[in-house]
Design a protein around this motif. Structure first.
Motif, PDB file in Angstrom:
ATOM      1  N   ALA A 107     152.039  13.847 -23.214  1.00 57.52           N
ATOM      2  CA  ALA A 107     151.658  12.474 -23.483  1.00 57.52           C
ATOM      3  C   ALA A 107     152.210  11.512 -22.445  1.00 57.52           C
ATOM      4  O   ALA A 107     151.891  10.488 -22.051  1.00 57.52           O
ATOM      5  CB  ALA A 107     152.004  11.979 -24.889  1.00 57.52           C
ATOM      6  N   THR A 108     153.522  11.784 -22.053  1.00 51.79           N
ATOM      7  CA  THR A 108     154.243  10.943 -21.199  1.00 51.79           C
ATOM      8  C   THR A 108     153.730  10.731 -20.040  1.00 51.79           C
ATOM      9  O   THR A 108     153.042   9.922 -19.373  1.00 51.79           O
ATOM     10  CB  THR A 108     155.521  11.327 -20.942  1.00 51.79           C
ATOM     11  OG1 THR A 108     156.469  11.371 -22.233  1.00 51.79           O
ATOM     12  CG2 THR A 108     156.386  10.719 -19.925  1.00 51.79           C
ATOM     13  N   THR A 109     153.216  11.954 -19.128  1.00 47.26           N
ATOM     14  CA  THR A 109     152.712  12.125 -17.968  1.00 47.26           C
ATOM     15  C   THR A 109     151.203  11.589 -17.912  1.00 47.26           C
ATOM     16  O   THR A 109     150.865  10.689 -16.987  1.00 47.26           O
ATOM     17  CB  THR A 109     152.675  13.436 -17.164  1.00 47.26           C
ATOM     18  OG1 THR A 109     152.304  13.329 -16.099  1.00 47.26           O
ATOM     19  CG2 THR A 109     151.752  14.555 -18.060  1.00 47.26           C
ATOM     20  N   PHE A 156     144.275   9.438 -26.845  1.00 49.76           N
ATOM     21  CA  PHE A 156     144.749   8.526 -25.883  1.00 49.76           C
ATOM     22  C   PHE A 156     143.693   8.185 -25.089  1.00 49.76           C
ATOM     23  O   PHE A 156     143.512   6.899 -24.587  1.00 49.76           O
ATOM     24  CB  PHE A 156     146.293   8.952 -25.109  1.00 49.76           C
ATOM     25  CG  PHE A 156     146.260   8.023 -23.939  1.00 49.76           C
ATOM     26  CD1 PHE A 156     146.744   6.797 -23.920  1.00 49.76           C
ATOM     27  CD2 PHE A 156     145.851   8.743 -22.530  1.00 49.76           C
ATOM     28  CE1 PHE A 156     147.083   6.171 -22.694  1.00 49.76           C
ATOM     29  CE2 PHE A 156     146.364   8.102 -21.562  1.00 49.76           C
ATOM     30  CZ  PHE A 156     147.002   6.841 -21.691  1.00 49.76           C
ATOM     31  N   ALA A 157     143.003   9.189 -24.227  1.00 47.33           N
ATOM     32  CA  ALA A 157     141.827   8.896 -23.650  1.00 47.33           C
ATOM     33  C   ALA A 157     140.724   7.938 -24.150  1.00 47.33           C
ATOM     34  O   ALA A 157     140.258   7.096 -23.516  1.00 47.33           O
ATOM     35  CB  ALA A 157     141.403  10.124 -23.119  1.00 47.33           C
ATOM     36  N   ARG A 158     140.477   8.248 -25.384  1.00 48.04           N
ATOM     37  CA  ARG A 158     139.405   7.248 -26.002  1.00 48.04           C
ATOM     38  C   ARG A 158     139.875   6.005 -26.325  1.00 48.04           C
ATOM     39  O   ARG A 158     139.199   5.177 -26.090  1.00 48.04           O
ATOM     40  CB  ARG A 158     139.089   7.993 -27.496  1.00 48.04           C
ATOM     41  CG  ARG A 158     138.238   9.233 -27.408  1.00 48.04           C
ATOM     42  CD  ARG A 158     137.674   9.752 -28.707  1.00 48.04           C
ATOM     43  NE  ARG A 158     138.843  10.124 -29.604  1.00 48.04           N
ATOM     44  CZ  ARG A 158     139.157  11.238 -29.955  1.00 48.04           C
ATOM     45  NH1 ARG A 158     138.701  12.291 -28.930  1.00 48.04           N
ATOM     46  NH2 ARG A 158     140.368  11.545 -30.528  1.00 48.04           N
ATOM     47  N   VAL A 171     137.061   6.341 -18.552  1.00 44.51           N
ATOM     48  CA  VAL A 171     137.813   7.321 -18.908  1.00 44.51           C
ATOM     49  C   VAL A 171     137.372   8.283 -19.669  1.00 44.51           C
ATOM     50  O   VAL A 171     136.732   8.367 -20.656  1.00 44.51           O
ATOM     51  CB  VAL A 171     139.150   6.499 -19.673  1.00 44.51           C
ATOM     52  CG1 VAL A 171     140.443   7.567 -19.886  1.00 44.51           C
ATOM     53  CG2 VAL A 171     139.751   5.483 -19.364  1.00 44.51           C
ATOM     54  N   VAL A 172     137.449   9.652 -19.067  1.00 47.83           N
ATOM     55  CA  VAL A 172     136.779  10.748 -19.335  1.00 47.83           C
ATOM     56  C   VAL A 172     137.869  11.781 -19.615  1.00 47.83           C
ATOM     57  O   VAL A 172     138.711  11.935 -19.081  1.00 47.83           O
ATOM     58  CB  VAL A 172     135.742  11.315 -18.458  1.00 47.83           C
ATOM     59  CG1 VAL A 172     134.495  10.129 -18.808  1.00 47.83           C
ATOM     60  CG2 VAL A 172     136.041  11.388 -17.205  1.00 47.83           C
ATOM     61  N   CYS A 173     137.580  12.792 -20.385  1.00 48.44           N
ATOM     62  CA  CYS A 173     138.667  13.696 -20.763  1.00 48.44           C
ATOM     63  C   CYS A 173     137.865  15.093 -20.489  1.00 48.44           C
ATOM     64  O   CYS A 173     136.683  15.179 -20.971  1.00 48.44           O
ATOM     65  CB  CYS A 173     139.165  13.868 -22.363  1.00 48.44           C
ATOM     66  SG  CYS A 173     140.458  14.892 -22.529  1.00 48.44           S
TER      67      CYS A 173
END
Length: 258
Positions: A107-109, A156-158, A171-173
């Motif tokens: 989550a941090t990076t 997070f990405a969404r 933004v895509v995962c």
């Protein structure tokens, strides 16, 4: 050359997935800037693809922002940073620290690198941020905090996509299954999967032979690092210009979308 004229930055670029993604982006015409914590392998890969290398801690907001600012134009940002963690230990026997370690690390990076890229891209009115997850985010693993970590970065990405979409940023995962080729590359995955296999009473080779990922893939071919790189290069291109706030399933059908 779908990415001709594009500028990409890849965090964790010298890792197993990172190097495959770097090569795919460069092959399709992008100028690729590589970052990581260990300079020597970055320099070798940068020389191979005609890019640049920089030693950047992808958990340090100031370092990441300074590097991006120094590049000026950034059209594509990819974070492939992995984190070694405990696997193969049931949750009821896992310490709180070991449970939280992959959640906090991932989550941090992803937050640090994606938000830094988002600020720069929103100002420019264009850009693509690619966030790496795994199938662990959608299946019930018998142990560890890796599944919750992957689910967290997908959420997070969404959320980030909804914020920056009006500014022209996508933004895509990408959610690949386990990639056996990571072992031969020398990734931290080899040691991690070895420990997990030992905890279950087997060896790493037995785990590989039995299939490292989600069982029941519809396609017989083994998932490769290059295949994941190709998906990322497509998502970064204008051919995927209508895609954002989504997770691309790269599991060979082992994890059907419902």
């Amino acid at each position: 050359m779908e990415l001709q004229g594009s500028v990409a930055v890849v965090h964790g670029a010298a890792g197993a997935l990172g190097s495959a993604i770097v090569r795919a982006l460069a092959r399709d015409g992008a100028t690729v800037h590589l970052t990581g914590r260990t300079r020597a392998p970055l320099d070798l890969l940068a020389a191979e693809v005609g890019g640049t290398a920089a030693q950047v801690d992808a958990t340090d907001p100031q370092a990441v922002a300074a590097h991006l600012d120094g590049l000026g134009q950034v059209d594509i940002a990819v974070n492939t940073v992995g984190a070694d963690h405990v696997q193969g230990v049931p949750l009821r026997e896992l310490s709180l620290d070991d449970y939280l370690q992959p959640i906090v690390a991932m989550a941090t990076t992803q937050f640090v690198t994606a938000t830094a890229a988002a600020r720069q891209m929103a100002s420019a009115g264009r850009g693509v941020i690619v966030i790496l997850s795994t199938t662990a985010g959608r299946v019930g693993l018998p142990s560890d905090g890796f599944g919750p970590a992957c689910a967290a970065v997908e959420a997070f990405a969404r959320q980030l996509a909804t914020e920056v979409g009006p500014s022209g940023v996508r933004v895509v995962c990408v959610r690949p299954d386990a990639v056996p080729g990571s072992v031969a590359h020398g990734s931290h995955a080899a040691a991690m999967w070895s420990r997990a296999a030992h905890a279950r009473g087997s060896t790493l080779q037995e785990a590989i032979d039995g299939g490292l990922g989600v069982p029941g893939a519809l396609l017989a071919d083994e998932l490769t690092l290059d295949a994941v790189g190709d998906v990322v290069a497509f998502l970064a291109s204008d051919r995927a210009r209508a895609m954002t706030a989504t997770v691309t399933n790269v599991s060979r059908g082992a994890l059907p979308d419902l």
